[in-house]
Design an enzyme around this catalytic site. Structure first.
Site, PDB file in Angstrom:
ATOM      1  N   ASP A  14      -1.516 -10.581   6.975  1.00 57.24           N
ATOM      2  CA  ASP A  14      -0.844 -10.499   5.810  1.00 57.24           C
ATOM      3  C   ASP A  14      -1.419 -11.375   4.798  1.00 57.24           C
ATOM      4  O   ASP A  14      -2.711 -11.967   4.979  1.00 57.24           O
ATOM      5  CB  ASP A  14       0.490 -11.450   6.022  1.00 57.24           C
ATOM      6  CG  ASP A  14       1.324 -12.092   4.852  1.00 57.24           C
ATOM      7  OD1 ASP A  14       1.660 -11.110   3.945  1.00 57.24           O
ATOM      8  OD2 ASP A  14       1.563 -13.238   4.826  1.00 57.24           O
ATOM      9  N   ASP A  16      -0.171 -13.491   1.500  1.00 59.13           N
ATOM     10  CA  ASP A  16       0.594 -14.617   0.771  1.00 59.13           C
ATOM     11  C   ASP A  16       1.031 -15.635   1.758  1.00 59.13           C
ATOM     12  O   ASP A  16       1.803 -15.130   2.674  1.00 59.13           O
ATOM     13  CB  ASP A  16       1.666 -14.268  -0.280  1.00 59.13           C
ATOM     14  CG  ASP A  16       1.012 -13.396  -1.211  1.00 59.13           C
ATOM     15  OD1 ASP A  16       0.317 -14.135  -2.027  1.00 59.13           O
ATOM     16  OD2 ASP A  16       1.575 -12.311  -1.361  1.00 59.13           O
ATOM     17  N   GLY A  58       7.816  -9.341  -6.087  1.00 59.30           N
ATOM     18  CA  GLY A  58       7.904 -10.270  -7.324  1.00 59.30           C
ATOM     19  C   GLY A  58       8.929  -9.586  -8.313  1.00 59.30           C
ATOM     20  O   GLY A  58       9.898 -10.526  -9.021  1.00 59.30           O
ATOM     21  N   THR A 125       2.818  -8.238  -1.605  1.00 60.06           N
ATOM     22  CA  THR A 125       2.301  -8.341  -3.009  1.00 60.06           C
ATOM     23  C   THR A 125       1.667  -7.114  -3.671  1.00 60.06           C
ATOM     24  O   THR A 125       1.338  -6.021  -2.980  1.00 60.06           O
ATOM     25  CB  THR A 125       1.336  -9.369  -3.139  1.00 60.06           C
ATOM     26  OG1 THR A 125       1.444 -10.202  -4.310  1.00 60.06           O
ATOM     27  CG2 THR A 125      -0.089  -9.162  -2.506  1.00 60.06           C
ATOM     28  N   ASP A 183       2.682 -15.387   8.273  1.00 60.21           N
ATOM     29  CA  ASP A 183       3.048 -16.915   8.148  1.00 60.21           C
ATOM     30  C   ASP A 183       4.624 -17.073   7.821  1.00 60.21           C
ATOM     31  O   ASP A 183       5.157 -18.130   7.974  1.00 60.21           O
ATOM     32  CB  ASP A 183       2.429 -17.268   6.794  1.00 60.21           C
ATOM     33  CG  ASP A 183       3.015 -16.827   5.652  1.00 60.21           C
ATOM     34  OD1 ASP A 183       3.306 -15.582   5.342  1.00 60.21           O
ATOM     35  OD2 ASP A 183       3.534 -17.636   4.893  1.00 60.21           O
TER      36      ASP A 183
HETATM   37  C1  XBP Z   1       4.547 -11.942  -0.532  1.00 64.30           C
HETATM   38  C2  XBP Z   1       5.692 -11.712  -1.333  1.00 64.30           C
HETATM   39  C3  XBP Z   1       5.084 -11.076  -2.884  1.00 64.30           C
HETATM   40  C4  XBP Z   1       4.495 -12.477  -3.495  1.00 64.30           C
HETATM   41  C5  XBP Z   1       4.201 -12.313  -4.985  1.00 64.30           C
HETATM   42  O1  XBP Z   1       5.163 -11.830   0.833  1.00 64.30           O
HETATM   43  O2  XBP Z   1       6.818 -11.466  -1.092  1.00 64.30           O
HETATM   44  O3  XBP Z   1       6.278 -10.902  -3.584  1.00 64.30           O
HETATM   45  O4  XBP Z   1       5.238 -13.748  -3.500  1.00 64.30           O
HETATM   46  O5  XBP Z   1       3.432 -10.908  -5.350  1.00 64.30           O
HETATM   47  P1  XBP Z   1       4.312 -11.557   2.043  1.00 64.30           P
HETATM   48  P2  XBP Z   1       4.317  -9.808  -6.228  1.00 64.30           P
HETATM   49  O6  XBP Z   1       3.301 -12.672   2.479  1.00 64.30           O
HETATM   50  O7  XBP Z   1       5.333 -11.492   3.295  1.00 64.30           O
HETATM   51  O8  XBP Z   1       3.626 -10.116   1.792  1.00 64.30           O
HETATM   52  O9  XBP Z   1       4.588 -10.520  -7.223  1.00 64.30           O
HETATM   53  O10 XBP Z   1       3.070  -8.914  -6.451  1.00 64.30           O
HETATM   54  O11 XBP Z   1       5.523  -9.183  -5.617  1.00 64.30           O
HETATM   55 MG    MG Z   2       3.305 -13.916   3.752  1.00 71.78          MG
END
Ligand code: XBP
Ligand code: MG
Length: 239
Positions: A14, A16, A58, A125, A183
């Site tokens: 993953d 983020d 997002g 993301t 995470d």
């Molecule tokens: C990541 C997300 C994303 C980011 C923002 O989750 O949910 O929406 O917060 O990125 P994960 P965007 O770690 O489970 O992949 O604005 O591009 O969505």
């Molecule tokens: Mg994550």
């Protein structure tokens, strides 16, 4: 079939919260800059953003906020345009060096490659954000180190749905053994629903979540090594 070499195992990361603590000082700041630039009277503080992280994606997060939390406005908000502007700010922050990889990530990538295993990314993301982060932290050639990169745009259902992991497995050779590193509870459920053993490395916003379905849970990357990954591949640590 006898005599056929099985495909190299893959470790699917993953992004983020896992590769980097992107949310508080990256995405959150970028959302707020986009809101200000659009003249919107919204500000997501750290606590509110933590609550909003329960909504993956997002654009979905902005839509949820408008629906549940924002006072009624005259005129519609162009969510896609607002999100594109947010990602522009995020890319700028990342290019300016605001986000580093979590300690131990770089070393683990190298160890996985040395073992002859493959690296992959499975994230909800946007692709532009992944590429910006890889470029800023690992250099221009980093993209080529990953056998597969599945991003939010590639699926209709984001985590905790299994779609992104299923797509990654589909893009890797059939029969690939893979393990996920996540995470968050959303990410863990997505990977487990796709049938993958999953290791969790808790992050700032997910430390209090439940990870009962994980093969193992850590606070930091240096605790996670190839021997453990091998055991997970072998199934000995799988739940
Ligand atoms: C990541 C997300 C994303 C980011 C923002 O989750 O949910 O929406 O917060 O990125 P994960 P965007 O770690 O489970 O992949 O604005 O591009 O969505
Ligand atoms: Mg994550």
């Amino acid at each position: 079939m006898e005599g056929v070499t099985p495909p190299a195992p893959a470790v699917l990361f993953d992004v983020d919260g896992t590769l980097a603590e992107t949310e508080r000082d990256g995405h959150r700041v970028a959302f707020n800059r986009a809101f200000a630039a659009a003249g919107l009277p919204w500000h997501w503080d750290e606590q509110r953003y933590g609550e909003l992280l329960q909504v993956a994606g997002g654009q979905e997060r902005i839509a949820f906020f408008i629906d549940r939390c924002a006072p009624p406005r005259l005129g519609a908000v162009d969510i896609a345009a607002l999100h594109a502007e947010k990602n522009r700010h995020y890319g700028q922050l990342v290019a300016d060096g605001a986000i580093a990889l979590r300690p131990g990530v770089k070393r683990l990538f190298g160890a996985i490659e040395m073992a002859g295993w493959r690296l992959g990314i499975v994230t909800t993301t946007s692709r532009a954000n992944v590429e910006a982060l890889l470029h800023a932290t690992l250099g221009a050639a980093a993209r080529r180190r990953f056998a597969v990169i599945v991003c939010g745009e590639d699926v209709t259902r984001k985590k905790p749905a299994p779609d992104a992991y299923r797509l990654a497995l589909h893009r890797l050779a059939p029969g690939t053994r893979a393990v996920a590193i996540e995470d968050s509870r959303h990410g863990l459920l997505a990977a487990r629903s796709a049938g993958l053993p999953t290791l969790v490395v808790r992050s700032r916003y997910t430390a209090g979540e439940a990870f009962d379905e994980a093969a193992a849970v850590f606070d930091d990357f240096p605790d996670l090594d190839l021997a453990l990954l091998q055991r997970v591949f072998d199934g000995s640590s799988a739940p």
